[in-house]
Scaffold this motif. Structure first.
Motif, PDB file in Angstrom:
ATOM      1  N   GLY A 197       0.861  -1.188   0.105  1.00  0.00           N
ATOM      2  CA  GLY A 197       0.117   0.030   0.058  1.00  0.00           C
ATOM      3  C   GLY A 197       0.738   1.278   0.125  1.00  0.00           C
ATOM      4  N   GLU A 198       2.113   1.011   0.192  1.00  0.00           N
ATOM      5  CA  GLU A 198       3.071   2.476   0.029  1.00  0.00           C
ATOM      6  C   GLU A 198       4.021   2.505  -0.897  1.00  0.00           C
ATOM      7  N   LYS A 199       4.380   3.480  -1.391  1.00  0.00           N
ATOM      8  CA  LYS A 199       5.088   4.092  -2.670  1.00  0.00           C
ATOM      9  C   LYS A 199       6.434   3.235  -2.103  1.00  0.00           C
ATOM     10  N   VAL A 200       7.107   2.762  -3.033  1.00  0.00           N
ATOM     11  CA  VAL A 200       8.642   2.228  -2.836  1.00  0.00           C
ATOM     12  C   VAL A 200       9.597   3.238  -3.149  1.00  0.00           C
ATOM     13  N   GLU A 201      10.422   3.630  -2.113  1.00  0.00           N
ATOM     14  CA  GLU A 201      11.589   4.303  -2.091  1.00  0.00           C
ATOM     15  C   GLU A 201      12.341   4.133  -3.283  1.00  0.00           C
ATOM     16  N   GLY A 202      12.690   5.354  -4.283  1.00  0.00           N
ATOM     17  CA  GLY A 202      13.594   5.075  -5.292  1.00  0.00           C
ATOM     18  C   GLY A 202      13.007   4.944  -6.537  1.00  0.00           C
ATOM     19  N   PHE A 203      11.710   4.885  -6.595  1.00  0.00           N
ATOM     20  CA  PHE A 203      10.740   4.783  -7.711  1.00  0.00           C
ATOM     21  C   PHE A 203      10.041   6.214  -7.985  1.00  0.00           C
ATOM     22  N   ASP A 204       9.755   6.520  -9.029  1.00  0.00           N
ATOM     23  CA  ASP A 204       9.068   7.683  -9.429  1.00  0.00           C
ATOM     24  C   ASP A 204       7.807   8.326  -8.823  1.00  0.00           C
ATOM     25  N   ILE A 205       6.857   7.162  -8.900  1.00  0.00           N
ATOM     26  CA  ILE A 205       5.441   7.444  -8.271  1.00  0.00           C
ATOM     27  C   ILE A 205       5.193   6.029  -7.615  1.00  0.00           C
TER      28      ILE A 205
ATOM     29  N   ALA B  84     -14.981   1.932   2.080  1.00  0.00           N
ATOM     30  CA  ALA B  84     -14.238   2.542   2.997  1.00  0.00           C
ATOM     31  C   ALA B  84     -13.956   1.758   4.108  1.00  0.00           C
ATOM     32  N   ASN B  85     -14.917   0.657   4.304  1.00  0.00           N
ATOM     33  CA  ASN B  85     -14.681  -0.152   5.627  1.00  0.00           C
ATOM     34  C   ASN B  85     -14.037  -1.523   5.248  1.00  0.00           C
ATOM     35  N   SER B  86     -13.558  -1.707   4.100  1.00  0.00           N
ATOM     36  CA  SER B  86     -12.475  -2.802   3.761  1.00  0.00           C
ATOM     37  C   SER B  86     -11.336  -2.839   4.399  1.00  0.00           C
ATOM     38  N   ALA B  87     -10.678  -3.789   4.330  1.00  0.00           N
ATOM     39  CA  ALA B  87      -9.406  -4.052   5.121  1.00  0.00           C
ATOM     40  C   ALA B  87      -8.413  -3.215   4.363  1.00  0.00           C
ATOM     41  N   HIS B  88      -8.490  -2.997   3.093  1.00  0.00           N
ATOM     42  CA  HIS B  88      -7.431  -2.410   2.326  1.00  0.00           C
ATOM     43  C   HIS B  88      -7.474  -0.697   2.419  1.00  0.00           C
ATOM     44  N   ALA B  89      -8.786  -0.332   2.362  1.00  0.00           N
ATOM     45  CA  ALA B  89      -9.136   0.914   2.631  1.00  0.00           C
ATOM     46  C   ALA B  89      -8.488   1.376   3.914  1.00  0.00           C
ATOM     47  N   LYS B  90      -8.979   0.520   5.145  1.00  0.00           N
ATOM     48  CA  LYS B  90      -8.284   0.759   6.482  1.00  0.00           C
ATOM     49  C   LYS B  90      -6.810   0.920   6.395  1.00  0.00           C
ATOM     50  N   ARG B  91      -6.359  -0.081   5.819  1.00  0.00           N
ATOM     51  CA  ARG B  91      -4.707  -0.029   5.761  1.00  0.00           C
ATOM     52  C   ARG B  91      -4.390   1.290   5.077  1.00  0.00           C
ATOM     53  N   LEU B  92      -4.800   1.650   3.849  1.00  0.00           N
ATOM     54  CA  LEU B  92      -4.417   2.867   3.183  1.00  0.00           C
ATOM     55  C   LEU B  92      -4.758   4.083   4.088  1.00  0.00           C
ATOM     56  N   ALA B  93      -5.890   4.292   4.796  1.00  0.00           N
ATOM     57  CA  ALA B  93      -6.160   5.158   5.717  1.00  0.00           C
ATOM     58  C   ALA B  93      -5.158   5.311   6.873  1.00  0.00           C
ATOM     59  N   LYS B  94      -4.658   4.299   7.348  1.00  0.00           N
ATOM     60  CA  LYS B  94      -3.538   4.546   8.087  1.00  0.00           C
ATOM     61  C   LYS B  94      -2.223   5.191   7.796  1.00  0.00           C
ATOM     62  N   PHE B  95      -2.058   5.288   6.283  1.00  0.00           N
ATOM     63  CA  PHE B  95      -0.975   6.052   5.589  1.00  0.00           C
ATOM     64  C   PHE B  95      -1.454   7.413   5.067  1.00  0.00           C
ATOM     65  N   GLY B  96      -2.763   7.686   5.719  1.00  0.00           N
ATOM     66  CA  GLY B  96      -3.461   8.998   5.219  1.00  0.00           C
ATOM     67  C   GLY B  96      -4.127   9.167   3.949  1.00  0.00           C
ATOM     68  N   VAL B  97      -4.282   7.791   3.210  1.00  0.00           N
ATOM     69  CA  VAL B  97      -4.745   7.697   2.033  1.00  0.00           C
ATOM     70  C   VAL B  97      -6.255   7.766   2.044  1.00  0.00           C
ATOM     71  N   ILE B  98      -7.092   8.688   2.011  1.00  0.00           N
ATOM     72  CA  ILE B  98      -8.365   8.892   1.969  1.00  0.00           C
ATOM     73  C   ILE B  98      -9.317   8.880   0.649  1.00  0.00           C
ATOM     74  N   LYS B  99      -8.657  10.117  -0.166  1.00  0.00           N
ATOM     75  CA  LYS B  99      -9.196  10.720  -1.216  1.00  0.00           C
ATOM     76  C   LYS B  99      -9.100   9.466  -2.401  1.00  0.00           C
ATOM     77  N   ASP B 100      -8.200   8.510  -2.204  1.00  0.00           N
ATOM     78  CA  ASP B 100      -7.942   7.807  -3.336  1.00  0.00           C
ATOM     79  C   ASP B 100      -9.177   6.897  -3.326  1.00  0.00           C
ATOM     80  N   ILE B 101      -9.748   6.393  -2.061  1.00  0.00           N
ATOM     81  CA  ILE B 101     -10.743   5.570  -1.830  1.00  0.00           C
ATOM     82  C   ILE B 101     -11.996   6.380  -2.607  1.00  0.00           C
ATOM     83  N   GLU B 102     -12.281   7.550  -2.227  1.00  0.00           N
ATOM     84  CA  GLU B 102     -13.446   8.313  -2.765  1.00  0.00           C
ATOM     85  C   GLU B 102     -13.619   8.131  -4.412  1.00  0.00           C
ATOM     86  N   PHE B 103     -12.347   8.436  -4.760  1.00  0.00           N
ATOM     87  CA  PHE B 103     -12.067   8.571  -6.395  1.00  0.00           C
ATOM     88  C   PHE B 103     -12.364   7.102  -6.927  1.00  0.00           C
ATOM     89  N   CYS B 104     -11.629   6.020  -6.304  1.00  0.00           N
ATOM     90  CA  CYS B 104     -11.843   4.809  -7.012  1.00  0.00           C
ATOM     91  C   CYS B 104     -13.324   4.138  -6.869  1.00  0.00           C
TER      92      CYS B 104
END
Ligand code: MLT
Length: 233
Positions: free
Chosen positions: A71-79, A194-214
């Protein structure tokens, strides 16, 4: 009448004969949502690869590199793997090499199929139209999470089945289950996802707007497909 089935996790794809079939690979949070967004915003192609090393090699050959793990960007890659990263003006016309935890793996496990299409809520009706035209048996291949089933990909499968209606036959319980799940939650999809396991995992990294968009339907009318190892529209 053609048939539609749902592979709930790449761990089960060996149970499906993909020859002469159209496979729709889905990873709502977020690989296929990002792929549709990137090609919809002018990327020329996306090359999915399984490993970080393969992605690094693509970077040496002029590709923008995109890498996500857990769920996190890997260091050393562009995006990383946020669809918002794929909207950047400087990506227009470029090629992206991508590797993600589950989405690119599901693509690599679908290669026996006649057609490999990329599906998301973002292009769901365009995918349905393409499947009607192709007139092939369909397997919706859910990327899941590290081999387990996930909620959001299964909801997409149910939504696609619902849209296709009685134009495809459901002969396996995986398809019936997915459709029933979508029918139960179609009126509160964002809240459910938003209540799914991965949405909660992403929310821990502050990723909220991605869920709304997806979970938005039909933001794009394109259907990316795999040709010579690259996704194009
Ligand atoms: C995946 O490959 O499972 C997802 O795309 C991961 C993510 O983007 O968070």
């Amino acid at each position: 009448m053609k048939n539609i089935a749902v592979c709930l996790s790449p761990e089960m794809i060996h149970l499906f004969d993909l020859k002469d079939k159209a496979v729709v690979v889905v990873d709502i949070l977020r690989a296929t949502s990002s792929m549709v967004t990137g090609l919809g915003h002018g990327l020329s192609a996306i090359k999915p690869v399984a490993s970080l090393d393969e992605c690094r090699e693509l970077g040496k050959n002029g590709y923008i590199t995109a890498a996500e793990r857990g769920g996190e960007k890997v260091e050393g890659f562009d995006i990383g793997n946020s669809p918002f990263s794929y909207m950047a003006e400087e990506l227009k016309g470029r090629k992206v090499g991508i590797t993600t935890t589950n989405g690119t793996l599901a693509i690599s496990k679908s290669l026996e199929a006649d057609h490999i299409l990329i599906g998301a809520f973002l292009n769901i009706n365009a995918v349905a139209d393409r499947l009607r035209t192709l007139d092939k048996d369909v397997v919706i291949h859910c990327a899941g999470w590290k081999g387990s089933v996930n909620l959001e990909d299964t909801l997409f499968a149910g939504a696609l089945i619902e849209i296709l209606g009685d134009q495809f036959e459901l002969t396996t319980d995986d398809a019936v289950m997915a459709q029933s799940l979508y029918r139960a939650h179609k009126n509160n999809l964002l809240e459910t996802v938003a209540n799914s396991a991965h949405a909660k995992r992403l929310a821990k990294f502050g990723v909220i707007k991605d869920i709304e968009f997806c979970v938005k339907f039909d933001e794009f009318a394109i259907v990316p497909y795999l040709a010579d190892g690259e996704l194009i529209k």
